[in-house]
Design an enzyme around this catalytic site. Structure first.
Site, short mmCIF file in Angstrom:
data_model
loop_
_atom_site.label_atom_id
_atom_site.label_comp_id
_atom_site.label_asym_id
_atom_site.label_seq_id
_atom_site.Cartn_x
_atom_site.Cartn_y
_atom_site.Cartn_z
N ASP A 23 4.74 -4.99 6.17
CA ASP A 23 5.30 -6.33 6.33
C ASP A 23 5.22 -7.21 5.17
O ASP A 23 6.37 -8.05 5.01
CB ASP A 23 4.77 -6.91 7.53
CG ASP A 23 3.19 -6.96 7.54
OD1 ASP A 23 2.56 -6.59 6.35
OD2 ASP A 23 2.69 -7.57 8.43
N ASP A 45 1.98 -0.52 11.94
CA ASP A 45 1.92 -1.84 12.46
C ASP A 45 3.08 -2.61 12.32
O ASP A 45 3.06 -3.82 12.63
CB ASP A 45 0.72 -2.66 11.59
CG ASP A 45 1.03 -2.74 10.29
OD1 ASP A 45 1.94 -2.23 9.73
OD2 ASP A 45 0.20 -3.47 9.52
N THR A 53 4.14 2.57 5.59
CA THR A 53 2.56 2.17 5.54
C THR A 53 1.91 3.17 6.76
O THR A 53 2.27 3.46 7.93
CB THR A 53 2.52 0.79 6.19
OG1 THR A 53 1.17 0.30 6.57
CG2 THR A 53 3.37 0.16 7.25
N ASP A 94 -0.56 2.21 8.54
CA ASP A 94 -1.05 1.46 9.61
C ASP A 94 -0.30 1.58 11.05
O ASP A 94 -0.71 1.30 11.98
CB ASP A 94 -1.36 0.12 9.00
CG ASP A 94 -2.42 -0.22 8.02
OD1 ASP A 94 -3.29 0.89 8.06
OD2 ASP A 94 -2.66 -1.06 7.54
N ARG A 109 -6.47 -2.75 9.04
CA ARG A 109 -6.75 -4.27 8.90
C ARG A 109 -6.63 -5.01 10.22
O ARG A 109 -7.42 -5.96 10.79
CB ARG A 109 -6.09 -4.66 7.70
CG ARG A 109 -6.71 -6.07 7.33
CD ARG A 109 -6.16 -6.41 5.87
NE ARG A 109 -4.81 -5.72 5.67
CZ ARG A 109 -4.10 -5.80 4.66
NH1 ARG A 109 -4.41 -5.93 3.39
NH2 ARG A 109 -2.87 -5.01 4.58
N GLY A 166 0.72 -1.24 -0.18
CA GLY A 166 0.02 0.09 -0.04
C GLY A 166 0.72 1.12 -0.09
O GLY A 166 1.87 1.49 0.72
N ARG A 199 1.36 -5.30 -5.47
CA ARG A 199 1.48 -6.17 -4.63
C ARG A 199 1.63 -7.52 -5.52
O ARG A 199 0.99 -7.72 -6.62
CB ARG A 199 0.28 -6.58 -3.76
CG ARG A 199 0.12 -5.69 -2.89
CD ARG A 199 -1.12 -5.94 -1.81
NE ARG A 199 -0.91 -5.05 -0.59
CZ ARG A 199 -2.03 -4.09 -0.53
NH1 ARG A 199 -3.04 -3.75 -1.61
NH2 ARG A 199 -1.72 -3.22 0.58
O1 F6P Z 1 -2.03 0.42 3.48
C1 F6P Z 1 -2.45 -0.40 4.47
C2 F6P Z 1 -4.07 -0.41 4.17
O2 F6P Z 1 -4.36 0.92 4.43
C3 F6P Z 1 -4.84 -1.20 5.32
O3 F6P Z 1 -5.34 -0.70 6.47
C4 F6P Z 1 -6.06 -1.70 4.43
O4 F6P Z 1 -6.84 -2.90 4.99
C5 F6P Z 1 -5.34 -2.00 3.22
O5 F6P Z 1 -4.18 -1.00 3.06
C6 F6P Z 1 -6.27 -1.64 1.87
O6 F6P Z 1 -5.47 -1.60 0.76
P1 F6P Z 1 -5.71 -2.09 -0.56
O7 F6P Z 1 -7.09 -1.61 -0.92
O8 F6P Z 1 -4.63 -1.55 -1.41
O9 F6P Z 1 -5.81 -3.66 -0.72
#
Ligand code: F6P
Length: 328
Positions: free
Chosen positions: A107, A134, A130, A132, A176, A15, A76
């Site tokens: 991660d 996390d 990120t 998050d 998430r 992300g 990804r």
């Molecule tokens: O960047 C992390 C995050 O924001 C998470 O909190 C979220 O669940 C996820 O990305 C969603 O990302 P995408 O829509 O790119 O799969």
């Protein structure tokens, strides 16, 4: 500094997060400062497999410190999860004479880097990026501070409507697996309740708290919900549940979504990105690798990448308590 590194590749993966461009800029300029060549690898590991490389010099990264997203693009990569994909990526790095990699991401990005390092003994250094926050081994990831400010600004606006119409709003924020955004932005925006993945407060407790708020004179409420919260209900189901179980509630839902990932990085994220980029390149020059650059108590520290990918950073218990007290 002993230096067998002649060319460093930099990529962003997973992300996107505000501050990634500032980190790329820092990596590129630190390479230029130490007279090392730098190549940008587009679309994360996907571009590595495809050989989507471009030489970057100090001037290639002008005017990007203030830009959200990542100009190197992100992806990804399912192919990089396979041995064959990683072999193709390795061949591309050899072909382009890249000696080491700086990986900017979360991660998933670090897991890829760790496996790649194990298989090919290829030097990698990670920069945590990120929203998050996390990642274990750093107090802050790039983009987190900006995202918090974005969320607080959005909730401030939602509160205007909530209080004008005496409404209850469920505001869903990203996160998430962890509730850092929800908890911090919730406290920062004065939310009445905050639901995070780390703790299941239970639906009864939520109803109780809302009732209590009403009896103490609150005419509107904001409940911040992390997308991964554990009540077993999403924000729309939460709305229905409250409307069914509490009388006199006019409930609305606002899902903030990907707007939380965009926008110009805060000063904090720009400075952190600049510091981490310098540290990442100089770590490689010093012959160290397979580590992530973290910030602990405002000091940059190296943290083994294999530990950074294990588990998530812990929610702040003290802040959970503050949030409870503030909702009195
Ligand atoms: O960047 C992390 C995050 O924001 C998470 O909190 C979220 O669940 C996820 O990305 C969603 O990302 P995408 O829509 O790119 O799969």
């Amino acid at each position: 500094m002993a230096n067998s590194i002649k060319k460093i590749g930099v990529l962003t993966s997973g992300g996107d997060a505000p501050g990634m461009n500032a980190a790329i800029r820092s990596v590129v300029r630190t390479c230029a400062f130490h007279q090392i060549e730098c190549v940008g690898i587009y679309r994360g590991y996907e571009g590595m497999i495809d050989g989507d490389f471009k030489v970057l010099d100090a001037r290639s990264v002008n005017h990007i410190i203030n830009k959200g997203g990542t100009f190197l693009k992100s992806a990804r990569s399912d192919r990089f999860r396979t041995k064959e994909g990683r072999k193709e990526a390795y061949d591309q790095l050899l072909k382009h004479a890249v000696d080491a990699l700086v990986l900017i991401g979360g991660d998933g990005t670090f897991t890829g880097g760790m496996v790649f390092n194990e298989e090919y003994n290829f030097p990698v250094v990670g920069i945590p990026g990120t929203i998050d926050n996390d990642i274990v081994g750093t107090n802050f990831t790039l983009g987190y501070d900006t995202a918090l400010n974005t969320v607080v600004e959005a909730i401030d606006k939602i509160r205007d409507t909530a209080s004008s119409h005496k409404r209850l709003f469920f505001v869903e924020v990203m996160g998430r697996d962890v509730g850092h955004i929800a908890l911090n932005a919730g406290v920062g925006s004065g939310a009445e309740e905050i639901l995070v993945p780390e703790e299941d407060l239970g639906l009864d407790r939520l109803l109780e708290s809302l009732e209590k708020s009403k009896h103490t004179g609150k005419s509107s409420s904001i409940v911040v919900v992390a997308e991964g919260d554990k009540t077993g209900k999403n924000v729309f189901e939460l709305r229905d549940y409250v409307e069914e179980n509490l009388e006199g509630y006019d409930v609305r839902v606002s899902v903030l979504g990907h707007m939380q990932r965009g926008g110009s990085p805060s000063c904090f994220d720009r400075v952190l990105a600049s510091r981490m980029g310098v540290k990442a390149v100089e770590t490689l020059i010093e012959g160290k690798n397979n580590v992530m650059v973290g910030t602990i108590n405002n000091k940059l520290e190296l943290y083994p990448i294999n530990k950074a990918v294990k588990g998530h950073s812990k929610i702040d218990d003290e802040l959970l308590r503050v949030s409870d007290i503030m909702s009195t």
